[in-house]
Design a protein around this motif. Structure first.
Motif, PDB file in Angstrom:
ATOM      1  N   PHE A  44      -7.396   1.597   7.311  1.00 59.65           N
ATOM      2  CA  PHE A  44      -7.958   2.079   8.566  1.00 59.65           C
ATOM      3  C   PHE A  44      -9.199   1.297   8.990  1.00 59.65           C
ATOM      4  O   PHE A  44     -10.143   1.130   8.220  1.00 59.65           O
ATOM      5  N   GLY A  45      -9.187   0.844  10.252  1.00 58.59           N
ATOM      6  CA  GLY A  45     -10.319   0.047  10.719  1.00 58.59           C
ATOM      7  C   GLY A  45     -10.768   0.428  12.114  1.00 58.59           C
ATOM      8  O   GLY A  45     -11.479  -0.332  12.767  1.00 58.59           O
ATOM      9  N   GLY A  46     -10.362   1.592  12.589  1.00 58.97           N
ATOM     10  CA  GLY A  46     -10.785   2.015  13.929  1.00 58.97           C
ATOM     11  C   GLY A  46     -12.183   2.622  13.900  1.00 58.97           C
ATOM     12  O   GLY A  46     -12.915   2.471  12.922  1.00 58.97           O
ATOM     13  N   ASN A  47     -12.545   3.323  14.982  1.00 56.97           N
ATOM     14  CA  ASN A  47     -13.831   4.019  14.986  1.00 56.97           C
ATOM     15  C   ASN A  47     -13.601   5.510  14.742  1.00 56.97           C
ATOM     16  O   ASN A  47     -12.472   5.938  14.499  1.00 56.97           O
ATOM     17  N   LEU A  48     -14.683   6.301  14.831  1.00 58.65           N
ATOM     18  CA  LEU A  48     -14.560   7.731  14.532  1.00 58.65           C
ATOM     19  C   LEU A  48     -13.656   8.464  15.521  1.00 58.65           C
ATOM     20  O   LEU A  48     -12.933   9.387  15.142  1.00 58.65           O
ATOM     21  N   ILE A  49     -13.675   8.015  16.764  1.00 57.80           N
ATOM     22  CA  ILE A  49     -12.806   8.662  17.774  1.00 57.80           C
ATOM     23  C   ILE A  49     -11.342   8.404  17.417  1.00 57.80           C
ATOM     24  O   ILE A  49     -10.505   9.308  17.450  1.00 57.80           O
ATOM     25  N   HIS A  50     -11.060   7.143  17.050  1.00 56.03           N
ATOM     26  CA  HIS A  50      -9.686   6.804  16.639  1.00 56.03           C
ATOM     27  C   HIS A  50      -9.276   7.605  15.404  1.00 56.03           C
ATOM     28  O   HIS A  50      -8.144   8.074  15.295  1.00 56.03           O
ATOM     29  N   LEU A  51     -10.212   7.719  14.480  1.00 60.01           N
ATOM     30  CA  LEU A  51      -9.911   8.459  13.247  1.00 60.01           C
ATOM     31  C   LEU A  51      -9.515   9.893  13.574  1.00 60.01           C
ATOM     32  O   LEU A  51      -8.503  10.405  13.088  1.00 60.01           O
ATOM     33  N   ASN A  52     -10.323  10.535  14.422  1.00 64.01           N
ATOM     34  CA  ASN A  52     -10.035  11.933  14.749  1.00 64.01           C
ATOM     35  C   ASN A  52      -8.706  12.076  15.482  1.00 64.01           C
ATOM     36  O   ASN A  52      -7.972  13.033  15.269  1.00 64.01           O
ATOM     37  N   LYS A  53      -8.417  11.099  16.317  1.00 61.56           N
ATOM     38  CA  LYS A  53      -7.142  11.112  17.044  1.00 61.56           C
ATOM     39  C   LYS A  53      -5.977  11.008  16.044  1.00 61.56           C
ATOM     40  O   LYS A  53      -5.001  11.753  16.138  1.00 61.56           O
ATOM     41  N   ALA A  54      -6.090  10.097  15.094  1.00 58.78           N
ATOM     42  CA  ALA A  54      -5.020   9.913  14.095  1.00 58.78           C
ATOM     43  C   ALA A  54      -4.846  11.187  13.260  1.00 58.78           C
ATOM     44  O   ALA A  54      -3.727  11.608  12.974  1.00 58.78           O
ATOM     45  N   LEU A  55      -5.968  11.807  12.899  1.00 64.45           N
ATOM     46  CA  LEU A  55      -5.906  13.036  12.099  1.00 64.45           C
ATOM     47  C   LEU A  55      -5.259  14.170  12.904  1.00 64.45           C
ATOM     48  O   LEU A  55      -4.418  14.909  12.399  1.00 64.45           O
ATOM     49  N   GLU A  56      -5.666  14.260  14.174  1.00 66.54           N
ATOM     50  CA  GLU A  56      -5.115  15.282  15.068  1.00 66.54           C
ATOM     51  C   GLU A  56      -3.600  15.146  15.190  1.00 66.54           C
ATOM     52  O   GLU A  56      -2.875  16.130  15.278  1.00 66.54           O
ATOM     53  N   MET A  57      -3.135  13.912  15.209  1.00 63.98           N
ATOM     54  CA  MET A  57      -1.694  13.655  15.322  1.00 63.98           C
ATOM     55  C   MET A  57      -0.973  13.895  14.004  1.00 63.98           C
ATOM     56  O   MET A  57       0.240  13.740  13.927  1.00 63.98           O
TER      57      MET A  57
END
Ligand SMILES: [Zn+2]
Ligand SMILES: [Zn+2]
Length: 266
Positions: free
Chosen positions: A168-181
């Protein structure tokens, strides 16, 4: 027991000593290893290695960096992947995704290449849907486009399986989006390099969503940094996660192993 969910034992770097490497992994308690494909050839080879060694599994797919295989051969490539995905030791489609990073000695990514990458990613997600397999997603400098595609897929298709955002190399917003999905997050040896941004991402990911990856032969963790990486080094990554989450190593080992087993049905 640990599971290395991403090791390219199918790459040239391991041509000479793959059985030794697997033996050393087992000695380090890394009892299960997933070998992802990056092209047609390496996907085939992943299947062959998995067939030969107990505890070793394969994923098949074309990495966005090798999208030219698809632009040159189109439908053939997709048909071959469909055939390879039927192998009984194939546990995922991967690695697939988008990568807009400009690699050394490569030209700038063109618009045509971007649209080919997107097309290839969508077609490979369809294979995952068809075979009911999770996906191993590679995403570099392309998170917004990738999420746009995933959003559509998750709302409009029968793709119900999860997957992992590998390395994983995105930012915190991307991380939360991936977790949400509902995705898992793969962390690698680079979390041991002292990069604060990466450590923050590890910290922000709940333990029940983390899987460990060596990404061998790349990204050897400290204290092996700079050498050819191999699955036997995975415990260094586990102890780095234990340090960042401030939980004991046993718990990290147990939880990440459970995560990998349930995601890939090992
Ligand atoms: Zn990758
Ligand atoms: Zn990889």
């Amino acid at each position: 027991m640990l599971v290395d969910t991403h090791a390219h034992l199918n790459f040239k770097a391991f041509d000479k000593d793959v059985s030794e490497v697997i033996r050393r992994a087992k000695k380090s308690s890394v009892n299960k290893i997933i070998v992802p494909g990056a092209k047609i050839d390496s996907s085939k080879k992943a299947g062959q290695i998995a067939e030969k060694y107990p505890g070793v599994y394969a994923a098949v797919g074309i990495h966005p960096h090798h999208v030219h295989e698809f632009t040159e051969n189109g439908r053939n490539v997709i048909n071959t992947l469909n055939r390879l995905a039927k192998h009984n030791k194939v546990v995922a489609i991967g690695e697939i995704g988008l990568d807009y990073y400009r690699y050394k000695n490569y030209p700038e990514i063109t618009r045509d290449e971007i649209s080919a990458q997107k097309k290839l990613f969508i077609l490979q997600m369809k294979i995952a849907e068809l075979f009911n397999l999770p996906v191993i997603i590679h995403c570099r400098n392309a998170h917004d486009d990738l999420f746009e595609i995933l959003d559509k897929i998750l709302t409009n298709t029968k793709f119900t399986h999860s997957g992992v955002f590998h390395c994983f190399g995105g930012n915190l917003i991307h991380l939360n989006k991936a977790l949400e999905m509902g995705f898992f997050i793969g962390f690698d040896g680079n979390i041991t390099y002292g990069n604060l941004r990466l450590r923050e991402l590890v910290k922000a990911t709940p333990l029940h969503r983390i899987v460990l990856e060596s990404d061998s032969p790349y990204l050897a963790p400290v204290p092996c940094r700079g050498s050819r990486n191999e699955p036997a080094n995975l415990p260094y990554i586990a102890s780095c996660v234990s340090d960042i989450h401030n939980r004991n190593l046993e718990e990290i080992v147990k939880t990440t192993t459970q995560n990998a087993m349930s995601l890939f049905l090992l």
